[in-house]
Design a protein around this motif. Sequence first.
Motif, short mmCIF file in Angstrom:
data_model
loop_
_atom_site.label_atom_id
_atom_site.label_comp_id
_atom_site.label_asym_id
_atom_site.label_seq_id
_atom_site.Cartn_x
_atom_site.Cartn_y
_atom_site.Cartn_z
N SER A 183 13.02 18.91 40.17
CA SER A 183 13.32 18.27 41.45
C SER A 183 12.72 19.10 42.57
N MET A 184 12.44 18.46 43.69
CA MET A 184 11.98 19.19 44.87
C MET A 184 12.52 18.52 46.12
N ASN A 185 12.89 19.33 47.09
CA ASN A 185 13.41 18.80 48.36
C ASN A 185 12.71 19.43 49.56
N SER A 186 11.58 20.09 49.30
CA SER A 186 10.79 20.64 50.38
C SER A 186 9.32 20.59 49.97
N SER A 187 8.44 20.77 50.92
CA SER A 187 7.01 20.71 50.63
C SER A 187 6.61 21.85 49.71
N GLU A 188 5.85 21.53 48.68
CA GLU A 188 5.41 22.55 47.75
C GLU A 188 4.21 22.07 46.97
N SER A 189 3.54 23.00 46.31
CA SER A 189 2.39 22.69 45.48
C SER A 189 2.46 23.53 44.22
N ASN A 190 2.33 22.89 43.07
CA ASN A 190 2.43 23.60 41.80
C ASN A 190 1.23 23.29 40.93
N ASN A 191 0.67 24.32 40.32
CA ASN A 191 -0.46 24.18 39.40
C ASN A 191 0.03 24.28 37.96
#
Length: 619
Positions: A160-168
């Motif tokens: 889950s995510m609730n903020s801006s993010e970037s994952n590789n």
Amino acid sequence: MKNKKEKIIVLGLILVLVIAVIGVSYAAFSYTDTGTQVNSITSGAIKMTYEESSNVISMSGALPTTDKTGKVRLNPGEYFDFTISSTITGNVNINYEISAKDVTTADRKIDGSNIKLYLTRIKEDGTEEELMTPETYNEEASANNYTGRPAGEMSLYTSSMNSSESNNYRLRMYVTEEYNPQGDGGNLSFSVKINVYGKDGEKMPVKVNSPELDSNMIAVRYDGSNWIKADTSDDNWYNYDKQEWANAVTVSSSTRDTYLSADVGTVVNMDDIETMWVWIPRYSYTIGSEDGSNYYGKQGDYLDSTPSASQPGEIDIKFIGVDEKDTGTAKYIATETPKNWYTPDAFTFGDEELAGIWVGKFETSSSDPSASYGGSNNTSLDAMIKPNVTSWRNINVSNIHTVATKVSAAGNRYGFSESMNSHAMKNSEWGVVAYLSQSRYGKLGNENFTGANKEVYQNKSDQYITGCSYGSPSNGNIDYGCQYQYNIDISGAGASTTGTIYGVYDMSGGAWEYVMGNYNDTIGSSGFSAMPDAKYYDKYTSDNVRQACNGGECLSHALSETAGWYSDAQNMISATYPWFVRGGSYVNDASAGVFYFYNVVGNGGSDRSFRLVMSATSP
């Protein structure tokens, strides 16, 4: 590769991203992917973007390989990188899931059970964080309504995510080492499409209470050959949805500092390990009835037939926080939504509510396994919890209690703090392991097993060797021995409560296990001069199993609720035989099993062992 094209699709707050086709070939077949490049979805204050790299998995002449090798391959064509990014403004939560879908079109196809997938996240420093252990391709039977993933795809990772993010992320696929290529003719192929699904809404409830590690405990994962130190910076070192329960170990005092300061991924040598533990997180449960009168669990997604006593169904489980406690009847009609939840008594220790309990992974052994009966009736030896050794037997209940409580006593050899509250397993604690095993998070939910093999396999070692498996459920066969060790996939791991190496072993067969469950404070032949503190045992006030808890049914204790499941034996304690043993013995026929309970006097016996539990409380 095709020119990059960006697709922006507005679908309210439901996000569905369908991405690249990845291929892995076997023998003489070669496959190259051309997939799409950039996909994004925008809705109000939410934007998710997927972007793939130029590299794809394209393997020609692939041969069977070990997990150890397959997990680290970095040559061109052996891995696939992609990125998932989000831009979120405001109070919004997105549940997302990465999945794989078999899209093989070739006439000559290698079965997905011979292909393993492995997913990692690439950190900023370039190192990789394991998100799943290597798993053979296996499609989920049911959809995930929290992420929007449909049935018929293999779930690789949810978050889950609730903020801006970037994952590789990095995906690898390879042919399993067990596959025998002789006679297959070559030119076999297997291809998957990687899909990402996202959906806004309430955060997925699969989150469990984080394991409460004492300062001496080392979180571990299994790399296919060894137990290795896990990364505890987040909760990705376990996955109850995939029957990967959290595991931890303690090591000898001479090696403790070395391992505690070692890098993630360091092999923890079995010779250095003294105790092995499995985390049972706090949950509530309820048992469904398909016919309105017999509560054998619901058929759900994991049985092909209506549940019965001989083939029980799914126990519904929901993981809950330490500040939650349900007091329902633990029964409901399976055609309705699960309700009437009950929080098991095992998650209360004395007056304190617990986030979970640590359970010994195997029957207890001693610091001198060569001793008579693996330890005999004394308290001078120390408890160990390891596979492939003889269990500690011929010890009475009083001495079991003494040995168990000294594991976390002041000055103990293991380095435990006293707040870990080590003790001999109570009957109610046996129950919470049994119920979790009979849920979607345990062996029942493991799709590598079907039909009668949903039952935990029996340990038929007549030498009482811990972690052994017969390779099938309890039966009347008399070819006793250790047919499979605990770390043999499927046949060995089938004897754990998850059907994976991450479960609890020896709960069917091996030695009868004493648990701290007693009839009305009757000492019997246990060796006690007086009963121990009430928090260390379960007291039953009737020899009628349906009235044993102060005139009522004992919810969560794996007694009347599950009596006779899988045809396991049942015999309630009484004034004459006031102590419980659980699980049955190697010599028992189909009556042995996780739901087996029987009554004895409490003395030491050459065929009786015990198990340890820790209940971490506030210091």
